[in-house]
Design a protein around this motif. Structure first.
Motif, PDB file in Angstrom:
ATOM      1  N   LYS A  29       0.835  -1.201   0.000  1.00  0.00           N
ATOM      2  CA  LYS A  29       0.000   0.000   0.000  1.00  0.00           C
ATOM      3  C   LYS A  29       0.869   1.250   0.000  1.00  0.00           C
ATOM      4  O   LYS A  29       0.597   2.214  -0.724  1.00  0.00           O
ATOM      5  CB  LYS A  29      -0.926   0.010   1.217  1.00  0.00           C
ATOM      6  CG  LYS A  29      -2.070  -0.967   1.119  1.00  0.00           C
ATOM      7  CD  LYS A  29      -2.922  -0.884   2.366  1.00  0.00           C
ATOM      8  CE  LYS A  29      -4.104  -1.817   2.326  1.00  0.00           C
ATOM      9  NZ  LYS A  29      -4.925  -1.697   3.552  1.00  0.00           N
ATOM     10  N   ASN A  32       2.507   1.736  -3.375  1.00  0.00           N
ATOM     11  CA  ASN A  32       1.522   2.191  -4.347  1.00  0.00           C
ATOM     12  C   ASN A  32       1.255   3.684  -4.195  1.00  0.00           C
ATOM     13  O   ASN A  32       1.125   4.396  -5.189  1.00  0.00           O
ATOM     14  CB  ASN A  32       0.227   1.395  -4.201  1.00  0.00           C
ATOM     15  CG  ASN A  32      -0.723   1.652  -5.340  1.00  0.00           C
ATOM     16  OD1 ASN A  32      -0.328   1.676  -6.495  1.00  0.00           O
ATOM     17  ND2 ASN A  32      -1.989   1.865  -5.019  1.00  0.00           N
ATOM     18  N   ARG A  35       4.058   5.695  -5.765  1.00  0.00           N
ATOM     19  CA  ARG A  35       4.035   5.691  -7.231  1.00  0.00           C
ATOM     20  C   ARG A  35       3.096   6.748  -7.783  1.00  0.00           C
ATOM     21  O   ARG A  35       3.249   7.206  -8.898  1.00  0.00           O
ATOM     22  CB  ARG A  35       3.600   4.326  -7.756  1.00  0.00           C
ATOM     23  CG  ARG A  35       4.665   3.291  -7.653  1.00  0.00           C
ATOM     24  CD  ARG A  35       4.218   2.032  -8.333  1.00  0.00           C
ATOM     25  NE  ARG A  35       5.256   1.018  -8.254  1.00  0.00           N
ATOM     26  CZ  ARG A  35       5.070  -0.247  -8.492  1.00  0.00           C
ATOM     27  NH1 ARG A  35       3.885  -0.685  -8.816  1.00  0.00           N
ATOM     28  NH2 ARG A  35       6.062  -1.101  -8.384  1.00  0.00           N
TER      29      ARG A  35
END
Length: 77
Positions: A29, A32, A35
């Motif tokens: 998580k 992510n 990103r």
């Protein structure tokens, strides 16, 4: 991998393994989110640089003044 197979595997894990899975999920998580970080346009960066330029100059001047004072004190020893 199918959901049912994952559930069966999950049910067979030890507490330590479950904690490792939880840690892995938290990491995924976090990765992510990194990103999908905000990308600033060059014009936004220029505006930020302009906004903080005067403050940066004032801090640099204060730092040089303090540095000169410390050098002077060190030289007197």
């Amino acid at each position: 991998m199918r959901i049912e197979a994952l559930k069966q595997d999950h049910d067979q894990l030890t507490q330590e393994q479950l904690q490792q899975v939880a840690d892995l999920i938290a990491f995924l998580k976090f990765r992510n989110k990194r990103r999908h970080h905000i990308v600033l346009e060059p014009s936004q960066l220029a505006a930020l640089a302009t906004e903080f330029a005067e403050e940066d100059r004032a801090l640099a001047a204060a730092g040089i003044s303090d540095y000169a004072t410390m050098l002077s004190q060190e030289h007197q020893r």
